[in-house]
Design a protein around this motif. Sequence first.
Motif, PDB file in Angstrom:
ATOM      1  N   VAL A   1     -19.696 -54.038 -62.777  1.00 48.45           N
ATOM      2  CA  VAL A   1     -20.510 -52.829 -62.926  1.00 48.45           C
ATOM      3  C   VAL A   1     -21.385 -52.929 -64.174  1.00 48.45           C
ATOM      4  O   VAL A   1     -22.578 -52.595 -64.162  1.00 48.45           O
ATOM      5  N   GLY A   2     -20.784 -53.409 -65.274  1.00 48.75           N
ATOM      6  CA  GLY A   2     -21.526 -53.533 -66.526  1.00 48.75           C
ATOM      7  C   GLY A   2     -22.668 -54.517 -66.433  1.00 48.75           C
ATOM      8  O   GLY A   2     -23.747 -54.304 -67.007  1.00 48.75           O
ATOM      9  N   GLU A   3     -22.432 -55.611 -65.703  1.00 44.12           N
ATOM     10  CA  GLU A   3     -23.476 -56.620 -65.559  1.00 44.12           C
ATOM     11  C   GLU A   3     -24.633 -56.106 -64.706  1.00 44.12           C
ATOM     12  O   GLU A   3     -25.785 -56.445 -64.924  1.00 44.12           O
ATOM     13  N   GLU A   4     -24.294 -55.305 -63.696  1.00 47.23           N
ATOM     14  CA  GLU A   4     -25.327 -54.828 -62.784  1.00 47.23           C
ATOM     15  C   GLU A   4     -26.108 -53.649 -63.354  1.00 47.23           C
ATOM     16  O   GLU A   4     -27.285 -53.472 -63.064  1.00 47.23           O
ATOM     17  N   ASN A   5     -25.452 -52.811 -64.176  1.00 50.85           N
ATOM     18  CA  ASN A   5     -26.136 -51.620 -64.675  1.00 50.85           C
ATOM     19  C   ASN A   5     -25.498 -51.185 -65.991  1.00 50.85           C
ATOM     20  O   ASN A   5     -24.662 -50.280 -66.037  1.00 50.85           O
ATOM     21  N   ALA A   6     -25.892 -51.846 -67.066  1.00 50.88           N
ATOM     22  CA  ALA A   6     -25.314 -51.551 -68.379  1.00 50.88           C
ATOM     23  C   ALA A   6     -25.608 -50.119 -68.817  1.00 50.88           C
ATOM     24  O   ALA A   6     -24.826 -49.525 -69.567  1.00 50.88           O
ATOM     25  N   ALA A   7     -26.672 -49.535 -68.322  1.00 57.10           N
ATOM     26  CA  ALA A   7     -27.051 -48.181 -68.742  1.00 57.10           C
ATOM     27  C   ALA A   7     -26.048 -47.141 -68.249  1.00 57.10           C
ATOM     28  O   ALA A   7     -26.000 -46.028 -68.766  1.00 57.10           O
ATOM     29  N   GLU A   8     -25.272 -47.491 -67.243  1.00 54.25           N
ATOM     30  CA  GLU A   8     -24.326 -46.546 -66.667  1.00 54.25           C
ATOM     31  C   GLU A   8     -22.982 -46.537 -67.377  1.00 54.25           C
ATOM     32  O   GLU A   8     -22.089 -45.770 -67.009  1.00 54.25           O
ATOM     33  N   THR A   9     -22.820 -47.394 -68.382  1.00 56.76           N
ATOM     34  CA  THR A   9     -21.517 -47.545 -69.024  1.00 56.76           C
ATOM     35  C   THR A   9     -20.983 -46.231 -69.577  1.00 56.76           C
ATOM     36  O   THR A   9     -19.833 -45.860 -69.343  1.00 56.76           O
ATOM     37  N   ALA A  10     -21.803 -45.500 -70.312  1.00 58.66           N
ATOM     38  CA  ALA A  10     -21.348 -44.247 -70.925  1.00 58.66           C
ATOM     39  C   ALA A  10     -20.919 -43.238 -69.862  1.00 58.66           C
ATOM     40  O   ALA A  10     -19.892 -42.557 -70.011  1.00 58.66           O
ATOM     41  N   ALA A  11     -21.706 -43.166 -68.781  1.00 58.45           N
ATOM     42  CA  ALA A  11     -21.368 -42.228 -67.712  1.00 58.45           C
ATOM     43  C   ALA A  11     -20.058 -42.610 -67.025  1.00 58.45           C
ATOM     44  O   ALA A  11     -19.237 -41.748 -66.675  1.00 58.45           O
ATOM     45  N   GLN A  12     -19.852 -43.930 -66.860  1.00 60.78           N
ATOM     46  CA  GLN A  12     -18.616 -44.399 -66.233  1.00 60.78           C
ATOM     47  C   GLN A  12     -17.399 -44.092 -67.110  1.00 60.78           C
ATOM     48  O   GLN A  12     -16.350 -43.680 -66.615  1.00 60.78           O
ATOM     49  N   ILE A  13     -17.563 -44.312 -68.410  1.00 59.78           N
ATOM     50  CA  ILE A  13     -16.459 -44.018 -69.333  1.00 59.78           C
ATOM     51  C   ILE A  13     -16.084 -42.545 -69.257  1.00 59.78           C
ATOM     52  O   ILE A  13     -14.908 -42.185 -69.221  1.00 59.78           O
ATOM     53  N   GLU A  14     -17.081 -41.674 -69.216  1.00 58.02           N
ATOM     54  CA  GLU A  14     -16.808 -40.236 -69.123  1.00 58.02           C
ATOM     55  C   GLU A  14     -16.115 -39.888 -67.806  1.00 58.02           C
ATOM     56  O   GLU A  14     -15.198 -39.057 -67.765  1.00 58.02           O
ATOM     57  N   LYS A  15     -16.557 -40.528 -66.699  1.00 53.20           N
ATOM     58  CA  LYS A  15     -15.934 -40.250 -65.400  1.00 53.20           C
ATOM     59  C   LYS A  15     -14.458 -40.654 -65.406  1.00 53.20           C
ATOM     60  O   LYS A  15     -13.595 -39.900 -64.951  1.00 53.20           O
ATOM     61  N   TYR A  16     -14.177 -41.840 -65.957  1.00 53.90           N
ATOM     62  CA  TYR A  16     -12.781 -42.303 -66.005  1.00 53.90           C
ATOM     63  C   TYR A  16     -11.965 -41.465 -66.989  1.00 53.90           C
ATOM     64  O   TYR A  16     -10.786 -41.174 -66.740  1.00 53.90           O
ATOM     65  N   SER A  17     -12.588 -41.063 -68.080  1.00 56.38           N
ATOM     66  CA  SER A  17     -11.891 -40.208 -69.055  1.00 56.38           C
ATOM     67  C   SER A  17     -11.560 -38.852 -68.433  1.00 56.38           C
ATOM     68  O   SER A  17     -10.490 -38.289 -68.679  1.00 56.38           O
ATOM     69  N   SER A  18     -12.473 -38.338 -67.632  1.00 58.41           N
ATOM     70  CA  SER A  18     -12.214 -37.095 -66.916  1.00 58.41           C
ATOM     71  C   SER A  18     -11.040 -37.271 -65.963  1.00 58.41           C
ATOM     72  O   SER A  18     -10.190 -36.375 -65.812  1.00 58.41           O
ATOM     73  N   GLY A  19     -10.959 -38.444 -65.320  1.00 60.00           N
ATOM     74  CA  GLY A  19      -9.835 -38.751 -64.439  1.00 60.00           C
ATOM     75  C   GLY A  19      -8.514 -38.748 -65.179  1.00 60.00           C
ATOM     76  O   GLY A  19      -7.503 -38.246 -64.682  1.00 60.00           O
ATOM     77  N   VAL A  20      -8.525 -39.305 -66.405  1.00 55.98           N
ATOM     78  CA  VAL A  20      -7.304 -39.313 -67.227  1.00 55.98           C
ATOM     79  C   VAL A  20      -6.862 -37.887 -67.531  1.00 55.98           C
ATOM     80  O   VAL A  20      -5.672 -37.555 -67.450  1.00 55.98           O
ATOM     81  N   ARG A  21      -7.818 -37.041 -67.869  1.00 57.04           N
ATOM     82  CA  ARG A  21      -7.477 -35.642 -68.174  1.00 57.04           C
ATOM     83  C   ARG A  21      -6.889 -34.936 -66.948  1.00 57.04           C
ATOM     84  O   ARG A  21      -5.943 -34.148 -67.056  1.00 57.04           O
ATOM     85  N   LYS A  22      -7.449 -35.231 -65.782  1.00 54.18           N
ATOM     86  CA  LYS A  22      -6.929 -34.616 -64.555  1.00 54.18           C
ATOM     87  C   LYS A  22      -5.498 -35.093 -64.265  1.00 54.18           C
ATOM     88  O   LYS A  22      -4.635 -34.304 -63.853  1.00 54.18           O
ATOM     89  N   ILE A  23      -5.240 -36.380 -64.486  1.00 53.83           N
ATOM     90  CA  ILE A  23      -3.892 -36.912 -64.272  1.00 53.83           C
ATOM     91  C   ILE A  23      -2.913 -36.291 -65.267  1.00 53.83           C
ATOM     92  O   ILE A  23      -1.779 -35.945 -64.918  1.00 53.83           O
TER      93      ILE A  23
END
Length: 581
Positions: free
Chosen positions: A550-572
């Motif tokens: 994912v990082g290689e294909e679209n480095a600009a999305e990294t911050a958004a991905q981190i937030e999405k996964y962090s949101s998942g952690v909070r939900k868990i």
Amino acid sequence: MELKTKDLFLSTLDGVMSVKQDCGLEMGKTGALKDAVQNMPLLVPVVGEFSAGKSSLLNRLMGKDLLAVAMNPETAIPAELYYSETEYDEGVRAEQSRAEQSRAEQSRAEQSRAEQSTDRLTNLSDAAGKYVCVKRHVNSPFLRDIEPIVLVDMPGFDSPLDAHNKAIFNYLDRGIHYAVLIPADAGTVTKSMVRQIENIISFNKTCTFFLSRTDLRSPEELEQVKSELESELSVITGEPVTVQCLGRDDVSLFGNFVHSLNIDELFGNQFKGSVLDECYSTKSSLNTSIAAFKADAEKNRQAVSELESAIRKIEDKKQKLIERARKDTFSDEADTIANEVGSALNEELDNLVSVTMSGGSQALQEEMNSIIQTAVVSKTQDVMEKISVRFGNELTGEIEGLDSLLSEYSAGGVIGKFQQSAQTMFDSTKNAIDSYLNERKSNTDASALYKTITGVLAASTSFLKPIVEVLIILLPDILNAIFSSIREKRQEERIRECITGQIPHIKRLVRSKVVEILQQNSSETITAICQKLDGELQQKKQEIEKVQKVGEENAAETAAQIEKYSSGVRKIDDLLAKVMD
């Protein structure tokens, strides 16, 4: 029955699946576990001595005379009672035991182990000897009202049929609670019942005790018997026991007992650990992905390379362990079980002599079978846990340095967690869930849903049953040796000498069979442990690789991905808090 705990677990697993879907994680066994929570019956075996009134009681509860009340081949196997508007019977076939398989059949057996199949039955007399149980689907309001509880009409503890003892043995890890009936005219807990209760307790299961056939005693006698039984059972169970009295035509008391079972607590005991494991595993995956997003490309590539190396080391070590285990004498484990059997027989020597004097060869065989079975059960779980831990430690010893790497990916302590999980591979509660999932696997096209389950079950069920079955088969030869010496003289001392003389032989036989079965089944145990460890390492590798791509294909999305996964952690975390509350 209303099940708040069930609803909580289902909503929790729905939440886990939603998070996994949002973050693109593999579903793994979450869907299979949800299936078990939704549909798995909670089995309550009704047990007791032969003619304790179990079948008659259940017939009256259902309002139908379906269960045989006299001893015949039909009663040699358990009957699980399910509600259904359409009435029919199914015979459940069991997997062939390892003790009955030749070496040439083992590869095929490893692929099909633990998958049960069912046959629709038209004649119950055909069930004996062919099936491990019969599932009776009955149009009964009582059975409908107690779902998901399923009552099981069990064969008698003291029945002379080997099939009865095997049937009881097969339910030790599947029953969630036991209803034990003791006939009032007996007035005491027989030795065979004591042993079976001890077996049940050794599997961390609970019991409720009933005094049946109370019309055969006067009120004064009944009160005395009840008091004596409560004292005796308290000693056996290690906690205060209240015995409830059942009149011949009084089914309401037993019905009230079933309805009053703390089903939420029993349901929680059955599934809570597995639901929590699924939450923690998902949270670990999310945190690993977050760490991988934050790491640079080179570090991620190095991590993947080290994980691949660790996976190869585990595979190499597995093959070496399997080869070594085939030649292992397993002397400590064999001695532990053989010595327990010898001690149990010596402690029961007076009883064995008395049984022989009064009942002859058949009675002695039944009593020795019961004693040996209980002795084997009492030690087997400890033995298998030690073996599992030993193999687990040797495997993780190959990759000790990996913990440092994984800690950088928020997955530290993997080695320790795996070693701890090796200790619970033979936990009866989780085995019951695995048994259900594997039975479902044979009846569904979605076999991929269950592929993460099958390896562990094979290791957990393949040792205990073959030991007992082999000993039951060979015990008559031992008894022939005893009775050939006492056929002419039936004096008490002579019987004692003959039994005592055979105990060393029985210990040697037990020891040799333990070694043989451990050697045959060690490859399954090792493979199951490796499958679990390999699965965890493969999962971490795939999580890092996915983030790297994912990082290689679209480095600009990294911050958004981190937030999405962090949101998942909070939900868990929110889900965990609700389950732990």
